[in-house]
Write an enzyme that holds these catalytic residues in place. Structure first.
Site, PDB file in Angstrom:
ATOM      1  N   SER A   1      -9.642  -0.293   7.328  1.00 43.76           N
ATOM      2  CA  SER A   1      -9.074  -0.127   5.982  1.00 43.76           C
ATOM      3  C   SER A   1      -8.384  -1.350   5.398  1.00 43.76           C
ATOM      4  CB  SER A   1      -8.096   1.052   5.955  1.00 43.76           C
ATOM      5  OG  SER A   1      -8.806   2.254   5.837  1.00 43.76           O
TER       6      SER A   1
ATOM      7  N   LYS B   1       0.851  -1.192   0.000  1.00 51.13           N
ATOM      8  CA  LYS B   1       0.000   0.000   0.000  1.00 51.13           C
ATOM      9  C   LYS B   1       0.889   1.246   0.000  1.00 51.13           C
ATOM     10  CE  LYS B   1      -3.858   2.031   2.627  1.00 51.13           C
ATOM     11  NZ  LYS B   1      -4.660   1.922   3.864  1.00 51.13           N
TER      12      LYS B   1
ATOM     13  N   SER C   1      -9.616   1.837   3.009  1.00 49.92           N
ATOM     14  CA  SER C   1      -8.751   2.544   2.090  1.00 49.92           C
ATOM     15  C   SER C   1      -7.713   1.671   1.378  1.00 49.92           C
ATOM     16  CB  SER C   1      -8.011   3.654   2.830  1.00 49.92           C
ATOM     17  OG  SER C   1      -7.130   3.123   3.792  1.00 49.92           O
TER      18      SER C   1
END
Lengths: 486, 95
Positions: free
Chosen positions: A178, A79, A154
């Protein structure tokens, strides 16, 4: 050998160890497959092909001299909120679009020490603020189960990358759900470890008392393997826990005898989709069949306050953390003025997207003179009660089981202009960050070809029990073997 | 809790966040709605409760103060929007 990109960590490790494949072959297969599907899903912000192939060659050298570790030579995506030395780290924000970190996050150092292969960086909601990956300043990521729907967020880029076999596994970060919510939306395994279990050094800060890094994987055994590598104390993160790190793979047993599970009824009301409820009931019945003692009447009455507590504390911490983006030391910088304050204000105005600004505003308000006691301090006190309520529940239960999200993936744009509706999609996951507990989301069904996730919540530093439950459930079901139609 | 435009501008000033006229109006409405949702916390009596700042019980974490090399100046300054020699270049703080 075809389809190497579809391997799990466990399978890839075995083949590498037996020298039936090389890391270069595996990495090339992953990159080739990534190039094929990426246009459809757009999970990646940066693909670092040259570095990845160099790392693969180094891994092959290590393997040929007999030095293989569980993640050696296996391609991962990260990420884009974790600093990677010499590879740009954007947080999917214009303000960091060209930021090249001079150092690696601790988790990246740990992966490199294993001689892992890093393929690149995945898309996310800007600064990890969002539940759909639509808040990326660059482009939205799409759900591979239905390209018209969001992957969750996210960490949507990481969960899509794993669901579509772009990478063998990925790392995500979880501040209010997330990792788990997009894992549920994409039908992969997402684990948020206990707060303090994994070092946050080099993780770009959103809400420092809630943020935690964790693995996104194709199955539960892989989750345990990655956690083994990234967990542990780090003196560069003063909130990193000194607790010993067990071998998490040892906890993976196929039966649940004598385990006490609580099903908190507050997670099964208000706005929950019928199909999600049905899937959860079926899944929990399966846990009972596997030997668990299930209490369907568990109760956490303070659950309804968690959303408000979270949306005071997280933005407050964010507003302090994001004050650093002043356009002086790094990142986007507004140049068209000689006035210092104007430069700072315009840098943030043009550098941040709408959700980030909204949260800076909210947090600044909650911390401002005259409102601090009514909002921030009040939320921190209710946080105390929520922690106590979980602690009491864990006197009676070894773990709690809930849906990961109250709905299946929603359509792109559906909630983009309605922040409160968007915030509600994390209603099952954010209480867990407030209390700092570990939780895992595992694939637990489908409705109309859209995934449903089950969340298993554990005691602090007891990732072993939730991995055990997740593993037993996975062995008894085949949801995790379904692949998206892409 | 209904925010006024003046309040929104004041918060933005505290955060040193520039906002367009449209954003001021949009945030005025959205933040007012979100704050209304926070009213629910008033139902709970928290008078005698300690606040929780973080969820693990670590306090006063210290480590030995051992000198270590810093990051190379070049790599740090490579990210600088404006530099002069080995320094970050900023605008005048005092007029």
């Amino acid at each position: 050998m075809n389809d190497l990109h579809q391997l799990t960590i466990g399978q890839a490790h075995q083949l590498l160890k037996e020298k039936r494949i090389s890391s270069v072959e595996l990495t090339k297969a992953s990159l080739a497959h990534l190039a094929k599907v990426e246009d459809k899903v757009r999970a990646c912000v940066t693909i670092s092909e040259d570095t990845a192939l160099k790392q693969a060659r180094e891994a092959d050298k290590a393997i040929s001299s007999g030095k293989i570790k569980p993640l050696t030579g296996i391609p991962a995506l990260i990420k884009d909120v974790m600093c990677t030395k010499s590879i740009r780290t954007t947080c999917s924000s214009k303000i960091l679009e060209n930021f090249i970190p001079p150092y690696d996050a601790t988790v990246i150092e740990k992966l490199k020490a294993e001689k892992a292969v890093i393929l690149g960086k995945t898309n996310m909601d800007e600064f990890a603020m969002g539940s759909s990956t639509e808040n990326s300043a660059f482009f939205p990521t799409r759900n591979p189960w239905d390209l018209g729907r969001v992957p969750g967020g996210s960490s949507g880029g990481s969960t899509v990358a794993v669901a579509t076999d772009e990478a063998i596994y990925a790392l995500g970060s979880d501040t209010g759900g997330s990792i788990r919510q997009p894992a549920g939306f994409c039908s992969v395994v997402g684990l948020k470890p206990t707060y303090g279990r994994v070092s946050r050094f080099g993780l770009v800060a959103f809400a420092s008392s809630l943020d935690q890094i964790g693995p996104v994987t194709k199955n539960v055994a892989d989750s345990a393997l990655v956690l083994n590598v990234i967990a542990g104390h780090d003196n560069r993160d003063s909130t990193s826990a000194p607790h010993p790190v067990p071998d998490f793979t040892k906890s993976l047993t196929p039966d649940l005898k004598n385990l006490r599970l609580g099903i908190p009824k507050e997670y099964f009301v208000e706005g929950m989709q019928k199909e999600v409820r049905v899937s959860m009931e079926t899944a929990i019945n399966k846990l009972e069949e596997l030997g668990a003692k299930v209490d369907w009447d568990a109760s956490l009455p303070l659950t309804k306050y968690a959303l408000a507590v979270y949306y005071i504390i997280a933005p407050s911490e964010a507003s302090a953390n994001l004050a650093r983006y002043d356009g002086v030391k790094y990142g986007f910088s507004y140049q068209d003025t000689n006035n210092m304050w104007e430069a700072m204000e315009k840098t943030k105005q043009f550098g941040f997207g709408a959700e980030v600004k909204r949260r800076i505003m909210l947090g600044t308000y909650a911390l401002s003179a005259g409102y601090y006691d009514a909002y921030y301090l009040k939320a921190q006190k209710v946080r105390t009660l929520i922690r106590r309520e979980f602690a009491q529940a864990f006197d009676k239960y070894d773990a709690l089981v809930t849906p990961t999200s109250p709905t299946v993936p929603f359509k792109l744009g559906e909630k983009a202009d309605d922040p409160i509706q968007m915030y509600l999609s994390d209603v099952c996951t954010l209480p867990i960050n407030i209390a700092g507990l570990p939780a895992i989301s595992v694939p637990a069904g489908f409705t109309d070809c859209l995934p449903i996730g089950m969340q298993i919540i554990g005691k602090p530093f007891d990732e072993e029990t939730i991995l055990r439950i997740a593993f037993a459930y996975e062995q008894a079901t085949d949801w995790h073997q379904r692949k998206p139609p892409i | 809790m209904k925010l006024s435009r003046e309040e929104v501008k004041h918060i933005a000033l505290l955060a040193r966040l520039g906002l367009s006229e449209d954003e001021i109006e949009k945030f005025r409405i959205q933040l007012s709605n979100i704050l209304e949702n926070f009213e629910i916390l008033k139902q709970i009596d928290t008078n005698d409760l300690p606040p929780t700042a973080q969820s693990i019980d670590l306090q006063n974490v210290l480590r030995p103060d051992e000198p270590k090399p810093s990051y190379p100046v070049k790599e740090i300054l490579d990210n600088a929007p404006q530099r002069e020699g080995d320094c970050f270049k900023t605008r005048a703080v005092l007029e």
